[in-house]
Design a protein around this motif. Structure first.
Motif, short mmCIF file in Angstrom:
data_model
loop_
_atom_site.label_atom_id
_atom_site.label_comp_id
_atom_site.label_asym_id
_atom_site.label_seq_id
_atom_site.Cartn_x
_atom_site.Cartn_y
_atom_site.Cartn_z
N PRO A 1 67.70 49.39 32.26
CA PRO A 1 66.84 49.32 31.11
C PRO A 1 65.40 49.52 31.36
O PRO A 1 65.12 48.27 32.13
N VAL A 2 64.45 50.23 31.11
CA VAL A 2 63.23 50.02 31.31
C VAL A 2 62.41 49.63 30.12
O VAL A 2 61.33 48.59 30.50
N GLN A 3 62.75 49.64 28.92
CA GLN A 3 62.09 49.26 27.88
C GLN A 3 61.01 49.74 27.11
O GLN A 3 60.55 50.22 26.36
N SER A 4 59.98 49.93 28.34
CA SER A 4 58.83 50.54 28.01
C SER A 4 58.15 51.10 29.23
O SER A 4 58.36 50.50 30.48
N ALA A 5 57.38 52.02 29.17
CA ALA A 5 56.48 52.43 30.52
C ALA A 5 55.30 52.02 30.51
O ALA A 5 54.49 52.42 31.55
N SER A 6 54.90 51.12 29.85
CA SER A 6 53.55 50.16 29.62
C SER A 6 53.42 49.08 30.35
O SER A 6 54.39 48.37 29.88
N ASP A 7 52.81 48.99 31.37
CA ASP A 7 52.73 47.65 32.00
C ASP A 7 52.13 46.54 31.19
O ASP A 7 52.72 45.38 31.09
N SER A 8 51.56 46.84 30.28
CA SER A 8 50.87 45.79 29.16
C SER A 8 52.13 45.56 28.31
O SER A 8 52.26 44.13 28.15
N VAL A 9 52.72 46.30 27.68
CA VAL A 9 53.80 46.04 27.07
C VAL A 9 54.89 45.26 27.79
O VAL A 9 55.63 44.07 27.19
N PRO B 1 55.55 44.28 19.46
CA PRO B 1 54.52 43.99 18.98
C PRO B 1 53.31 44.38 20.06
O PRO B 1 53.44 44.08 21.26
N GLY B 2 52.11 44.90 19.55
CA GLY B 2 50.93 45.15 20.48
C GLY B 2 51.01 46.45 21.22
O GLY B 2 50.07 46.86 21.68
N GLU B 3 52.12 47.24 21.00
CA GLU B 3 52.22 48.59 21.59
C GLU B 3 51.35 49.71 20.87
O GLU B 3 51.41 49.70 19.47
N THR B 4 50.32 49.99 21.92
CA THR B 4 49.33 51.24 21.07
C THR B 4 50.07 52.44 21.20
O THR B 4 51.02 52.51 21.96
N GLU B 5 49.23 53.54 20.61
CA GLU B 5 49.70 54.70 20.89
C GLU B 5 49.29 55.27 22.31
O GLU B 5 50.46 55.97 22.73
N GLU B 6 48.53 54.79 22.80
CA GLU B 6 48.70 55.10 24.44
C GLU B 6 49.89 54.45 25.25
O GLU B 6 50.34 55.16 25.91
N PRO C 1 59.90 34.32 20.64
CA PRO C 1 58.27 34.36 20.83
C PRO C 1 57.77 35.89 20.09
O PRO C 1 56.65 35.92 19.69
N ALA C 2 58.37 36.90 20.62
CA ALA C 2 58.09 38.17 19.89
C ALA C 2 57.95 38.12 18.38
O ALA C 2 57.13 39.06 17.78
N ALA C 3 58.77 37.64 17.80
CA ALA C 3 58.58 37.24 16.03
C ALA C 3 57.28 36.71 15.77
O ALA C 3 56.97 36.98 14.60
N LYS C 4 56.70 36.07 16.50
CA LYS C 4 55.52 35.49 16.19
C LYS C 4 54.32 36.27 16.41
O LYS C 4 52.96 35.92 16.20
N MET C 5 54.44 37.47 17.27
CA MET C 5 53.41 38.39 17.63
C MET C 5 52.85 39.12 16.52
O MET C 5 53.73 39.15 15.61
N GLU C 6 51.74 39.84 16.76
CA GLU C 6 51.37 40.73 15.58
C GLU C 6 52.12 42.00 15.65
O GLU C 6 52.47 42.75 16.64
N GLN C 7 52.92 42.28 14.66
CA GLN C 7 53.73 43.29 14.37
C GLN C 7 53.25 44.70 14.20
O GLN C 7 52.16 44.85 13.38
N VAL C 8 53.94 45.74 14.92
CA VAL C 8 53.46 47.08 14.70
C VAL C 8 53.84 47.51 13.33
O VAL C 8 55.25 47.07 12.89
N PRO C 9 53.22 48.22 12.57
CA PRO C 9 53.62 48.48 10.99
C PRO C 9 54.98 49.11 11.31
O PRO C 9 55.42 50.06 11.91
N ALA C 10 55.79 48.98 10.18
CA ALA C 10 57.29 49.66 10.00
C ALA C 10 57.21 50.98 10.18
O ALA C 10 58.15 51.50 11.01
N HIS C 11 56.49 51.63 9.37
CA HIS C 11 56.26 53.12 9.43
C HIS C 11 55.91 53.67 10.66
O HIS C 11 56.33 54.73 11.17
N ARG D 1 57.72 56.49 15.63
CA ARG D 1 57.87 56.56 17.20
C ARG D 1 59.35 56.59 17.65
O ARG D 1 59.66 57.48 18.54
N THR D 2 60.10 55.73 16.77
CA THR D 2 61.43 56.22 17.19
C THR D 2 61.81 57.43 16.92
O THR D 2 62.64 58.27 17.90
N LYS D 3 61.59 58.04 15.83
CA LYS D 3 61.99 59.52 15.56
C LYS D 3 61.50 60.51 16.67
O LYS D 3 62.11 61.34 17.17
N GLU D 4 59.99 60.48 17.12
CA GLU D 4 59.64 61.22 18.03
C GLU D 4 60.28 61.19 19.37
O GLU D 4 60.52 62.22 19.99
#
Length: 527
Positions: free
Chosen positions: A307-315, A353-358, A387-397, A402-405
């Motif tokens: 499992p990679v979960q994300s390709a962004s090092d910051s995420v 949480p915190g995942e940008t479009e980039e 801890p992730a539940a306390k982070m600033e969340q990405v809007p649901a829509h 992103r899941t659809k794309e």
């Protein structure tokens, strides 16, 4: 003043006067007494008496499991224990619900199943990560709970639940201060989904599983090898070696995964197969050379779930995944080079949480590059208490979009088209969901649908691939090729129990896929 008694009475018998009847006269008088007739109450013969209603072991039980292969392994283990104790595994008197805490939907299904059982007046026993992590939840009040390290005591808990008692076993097992790996392996049951360790070394910010299952605890190599030997002697032809993080095996007991795998490979009979479970990148990097050799072994599927979960090092840093994307690429590139045709499956979380479009586009590019044939796409759900539940969340829509794309990208390519016209050996292990085909797997653990013939079940057969879909291949059996039986003993019927000392003569090839919650075999003959 005169005395109350004129003379002293020395004995109670002196109180009898001469005018009283003698004993003979009293006996004679009884002959004229007619006894009163009392009508006896008639026994209600038409009243139904349920003699087994509270006798443990006589009831029927339905079990439902959610979640990962580890949880399915626990479910099979418990089902086998209950079957060995006399319970019949079918939907009826008592429900055992084995939960998963990874995602909100899984917990929602679990909670709804409890409600449904209670509405139908069923007794309920709950197990798995949800009640282990949050036993005081309102909807768990009054229910019996089996902790994740207490599943070998499932019969005790169910016995008490049948009687109407509530029992909760949530403690951890230790031996001289050292944490043990959950349920004992020296009990009756062996399951094709073989658990090699308990919990993991990570502390991912989105995950509650570590909180539920605790610290890493590996089973000793000798115990696992003995379990594998027993399973093959009972007719099993495919074993899954699984855990939350298989690559971390042995770090707590001074050994490692390749050492275990080489020992297991020695016990696999010709034609039988071993499938490795999930491993995170950090703990497989140091073993890449040996892992490539093992995955090339003819009795090991060339398949690995990383499992990679994300390709962004910051995420990845916010997730506390303990690796960067270059580590993941190194694992995949190395194995693809050294293990021709290897299947790499992976997981991705959309909208952490915190995942940008980039950040998200980096993940999309990773999928475009590798075109993973097996990709598990998960929209992020904040788990309470993490801890992730306390982070600033990405809007649901945004998460939904992103899941659809990513899903559209995954369905835009066909990973198996190049295999049409290829002849392959496949191991037939189960029945398709629509009951139209048998399901087999080739060396790369790709799903191959073959004609539904009883003589194929549990056998290695040769097929010509004539059709490819997004998630499957279809194979036509080679007429001049005969099915090969890989196991060294006749498999038992689905539902029979592993480890029983008596010899059972009724045998046929069972479904060996670990998602079936039944114990399927018994102990070594003559044991």
């Amino acid at each position: 003043m005169p005395s109350a008694c004129e003379s002293l009475i020395e004995d109670i018998e002196d109180m009898v006067s001469s005018n009283d009847p003698t004993p003979q006269e009293r006996q004679s008088a009884r002959k004229s007494i007619i006894p009163r007739f009392r009508k006896k109450r008639e026994q209600q013969t038409n009243e139904e008496i349920n003699t087994d209603s509270l006798i443990p072991g006589t009831q029927t039980i339905w079990m439902k499991t959610w979640g990962c292969s580890h949880n399915n392994s626990d479910g099979e283990y418990m089902a086998g224990q209950l079957a060995a104790s006399g319970y019949k595994m079918t939907e009826a008197d008592l429900w055992v619900l084995n939960s998963c805490t990874v995602k909100n939907p899984a917990e929602d299904h679990f909670r709804n199943s409890i409600k449904k059982a209670q509405e139908q007046q069923k007794k309920v026993v709950v197990a798995g990560c949800v009640p282990q992590a949050q036993p005081r939840m309102d909807y768990l009040k009054g229910l019996s709970i089996i902790g994740v390290q207490q599943i070998d005591r499932v019969v005790e808990v169910v016995d008490e639940a049948v009687k109407g008692h509530s029992v909760r076993l949530l403690g951890q097992k230790k031996d001289g201060g050292r944490r043990l790996g959950g349920a004992r392996l020296d009990l009756l049951i062996f399951f094709p989904c073989c658990l090699c360790l308990f919990s993991c070394l990570n502390a991912c910010t989105y995950c509650k599983t570590k909180h539920a299952r605790g610290d890493l605890a590996s089973y000793p190599i000798e115990e696992l090898v003995e379990r594998a030997k027993q399973s093959f002697q009972e007719g099993v032809c495919e074993i899954w070696l699984t855990s939350e993080d298989t690559g971390a095996y042995g770090r707590d007991i001074g050994t490692d995964l390749p050492t275990l795998l080489w020992r297991l490979v020695e016990e696999i009979p010709e034609g039988a197969m071993l499938r490795l479970g999930m491993t995170n990148p950090p703990y497989i990097l140091e073993h890449l050379e040996e892992m490539a050799k093992i995955l090339n072994h003819p009795r090991v599927y060339a398949f690995l779930h990383v499992p990679v979960q994300s390709a962004s090092d910051s995420v990845l840093m916010d997730m506390k995944r303990e690796y960067c994307i270059d580590d993941f690429r190194k694992v995949v590139d190395f194995l693809k080079e050294r293990v021709p045709g290897v299947t790499i499956a992976t997981d991705i979380i959309c909208g952490f949480p915190g995942e940008t479009e980039e950040d998200f586009q980096e993940t999309m590019e990773l999928v475009r590059h590798y075109k993973f044939p097996s990709l598990f796409i998960n929209q992020f759900y904040p788990r309470p208490g993490t801890p992730a539940a306390k982070m600033e969340q990405v809007p649901a829509h945004v998460k939904k979009q992103r899941t659809k794309e990513l899903s559209q990208l995954f369905h835009s390519y066909n990973p198996y088209d190049h295999e049409v016209g290829v002849r392959q050996h496949v191991l037939v292990t189960e029945e398709s969901f629509d009951a139209q085909f048998h399901v087999a797997h080739n060396k790369y653990y790709e799903q191959v649908l073959v004609p539904k013939r009883s003589e194929f079940k549990g056998k290695m057969i040769e097929v010509d691939i004539y059709e490819a879909g997004k998630h499957f291949l279809k194979g036509r059996p080679v007429e001049e090729s005969k099915p090969f039986t890989p196991s060294i003993a006749e498999p038992l019927q689905k539902g029979q129990v592993s480890g029983l000392s008596q010899v059972i003569t009724h045998t046929c090839c069972p479904s060996l896929h670990p998602h079936h919650t039944h114990a399927r075999s018994y102990a070594i003959r003559g044991q």
